[in-house]
Enzyme design. Structure first.
Site, PDB file in Angstrom:
ATOM      1  CE1 TYR A  74     -29.951  57.014 -31.291  1.00  0.00           C
ATOM      2  CE2 TYR A  74     -30.359  56.848 -28.932  1.00  0.00           C
ATOM      3  CZ  TYR A  74     -30.172  56.248 -30.165  1.00  0.00           C
ATOM      4  OH  TYR A  74     -30.187  54.882 -30.270  1.00  0.00           O
ATOM      5  CD  GLU A 128     -24.414  40.166 -10.348  1.00  0.00           C
ATOM      6  OE1 GLU A 128     -24.154  40.004 -11.555  1.00  0.00           O
ATOM      7  OE2 GLU A 128     -23.912  39.464  -9.446  1.00  0.00           O
ATOM      8  CG  ASP A 154     -24.418  35.824 -10.395  1.00  0.00           C
ATOM      9  OD1 ASP A 154     -25.261  35.364  -9.602  1.00  0.00           O
ATOM     10  OD2 ASP A 154     -24.697  36.175 -11.561  1.00  0.00           O
TER      11      ASP A 154
END
EC number: 5.6.2.2
Length: 385
Positions: free
Chosen positions: A126, A219, A272
Site C-alpha cells: 500500500y 492444515e 486434506d
C-alpha cells in the site's frame, strides 16, 4: 522476463553450488544497498561499461532448483537454488518495470531500516501503491520484487525490515516465555490457541518448556479448534500448530525452532487428501521455491499422518469431491518437482486416478469425537509416511 545465464561473481559473496540468504543487521543491509547503488551509478558514468541492467539475481526457474537431501535419518531435506543467474534489464520492454521495482523496494527498505521499523508485505504494497502506482498495481508485484531484492542483496526478508504477516496459532503441552519475561501456558488456553507473532526477531528469542512427545501440524483452523476443544493433548502429549491454510513464514519459523529445540520430537501433518494438502505438507517439509535462498532455515522433517489413501475406507462415498482444475494444476507442479518422495507421489497418483479428493471433516461421519481417536491411533500404531 528473466534471462538465465551462467553466474558471474555476485555483488555480495562468491557464488556457490547452494546459494543462500544471510541474516544481517540493519547497518549491513543498508551498506549492501549503498554498494548496489554505487555500482549502478558507476555503470552509468563509464562509457566502457556493459549494459546498466546488470542486476545479478539468482534464477528461481525450474532448471535452477534442487533438493538438498538429508544424509542421516534425522537430518532435514530442503529446497535450494543453485548458481544460475538471471537479469532484470532496463533496456528490455518486458523487464523495464521489474527493473525499476527492484530499486523502489530497495529504497523503501533502506528507509524502513534507517527508522528501525518493521512492515508487512501488505503494508509495503500500500505504501508503494501510493508512491509509485505505475509500477505496483498488485500485491504480486511486491512479493516477487522482494524476492528479487533478497536475491540481489543475499539477505533474508526479515533482514530487509519485512516481517511475516502471521495467521498461525499453537496450543498444547508447551509453555512459551517471551523476551519481556511473560509466560504463556498453552495447555490452559481456549480452542483458538496462542497467536503467533509475525516478528521473527521476537520468535527467535522465545524460550520453550514442554513435556510433549509429538508435534502435530494441522492444515485447517477448524480442525485445530476441534482437537483443541477435545483437549487431545491431555491424553496424547502433543503440541498443535496451524497456519490456518497455506503455511506463512512465521508459523514455519516457530515450527522449525521447536524442531531444533526438541530434535527427538516427531512432527506429523494432518492435511486434506488433495493436491493442495500435499503441497502444504511439502512446504513445511522442504520449504518454498519462491524463498529458495532461505528455505533451509525453515524446513522440518514432517511426516504425513493423514488423510491418506489408506484412510479412504473410513469416509462415506457421499463425502468424496471431484478434483477441481486448481487441484490438477497443483498436482502437475508437484509431479514435475524434484523433491516429491515416492510414497507421496503414489498418493498423488491415486488422487489423479480416482479423480477424487476428501477433506478431514469427512471423518465426522463417525462422530465429532472420532477425529482425536483417529489421530492418536495412527500415531501410536506408527501409521504415517
Amino acid at each position: 522476463m528473466a534471462e538465465a545465464g551462467v553466474a558471474a561473481a555476485s555483488l555480495f559473496g562468491a557464488d556457490r553450488r547452494l546459494c543462500s540468504a544471510d541474516i544481517l543487521p540493519p547497518a549491513e543491509v543498508r551498506a549492501r544497498i549503498e554498494v548496489a547503488v554505487l555500482n549502478f551509478l558507476a555503470a552509468l558514468t563509464d562509457p566502457a561499461a556493459p549494459a546498466i541492467s546488470a542486476l545479478p539475481l539468482i534464477s528461481r526457474g525450474a532448471a535452477n532448483r534442487g533438493l538438498r537431501r538429508a544424509l542421516l535419518r534425522d537430518d532435514v531435506s530442503s529446497v535450494y537454488l543453485s548458481y544460475a543467474s538471471c537479469k532484470r534489464s532496463l533496456t528490455r520492454a518486458n523487464d523495464a518495470k521489474a527493473f525499476v521495482r527492484v530499486w523502489k523496494v530497495m529504497e523503501m527498505c533502506y528507509k524502513i531500516l534507517g527508522e528501525g521499523k518493521l512492515v508487512t508485505l501488505r503494508e509495503l504494497f500500500y505504501t508503494l501503491l501510493s508512491e509509485s502506482p505505475t509500477y505496483f498495481t498488485c500485491q504480486r508485484h511486491v512479493n516477487q520484487t522482494v524476492q528479487d531484492v533478497v536475491s540481489l542483496l543475499r539477505c533474508t526478508r526479515q533482514s530487509l525490515g519485512i516481517m511475516a504477516s502471521s495467521r498461525g496459532a499453537l496450543i498444547g503441552r508447551l509453555v512459551v516465555q517471551g523476551p519481556e519475561e511473560e509466560h504463556v501456558d498453552c495447555s490452559i488456553l481456549g480452542p483458538s490457541g496462542h497467536a503467533i507473532t509475525g516478528d521473527l526477531n521476537v520468535l527467535s528469542k522465545l524460550i520453550f518448556s514442554s513435556d510433549a512427545r509429538y508435534i502435530i501440524v494441522v492444515e485447517k483452523d477448524a480442525i485445530f479448534q476441534r482437537l483443541a476443544e477435545d483437549r487431545i493433548y491431555s491424553h496424547l502429549p502433543c503440541i498443535l500448530i496451524t497456519a490456518k491454510g497455506y503455511p506463512d513464514l512465521a508459523t514455519r519459523f516457530i515450527l522449525h525452532r521447536l524442531s531444533q529445540t526438541y530434535p527427538n520430537m516427531p512432527i506429523f501433518a494432518l492435511v486434506d487428501w488433495n493436491p493442495a494438502g500435499l503441497a502444504i505438507l511439502c512446504t513445511y517439509k522442504y520449504g518454498s521455491i519462491s524463498m529458495g535462498l532461505e528455505s533451509y532455515r525453515y524446513a522440518c522433517n514432517v511426516k504425513w499422518l493423514g488423510l491418506r489413501g489408506d484412510d479412504l475406507q473410513l469416509i462415506p462415498q457421499s463425502a468424496y469431491q471431484e478434483l477441481k482444475p486448481r487441484d490438477l494444476q497443483i498436482a502437475k507442479s508437484l509431479l514435475s518437482s524434484k523433491f516429491l518422495q515416492d510414497k507421496h507421489r503414489a498418493e498423488l497418483t491415486l488422487m489423479l486416478e480416482t479423480g477424487k479428493r476428501a477433506e478431514i471433516e469427512a471423518l465426522y461421519s463417525h462422530g465429532f469425537d472420532f477425529l482425536g481417536k483417529y489421530v492418536a491411533r495412527k500415531i501410536v500404531q506408527g501409521d504415517y509416511i
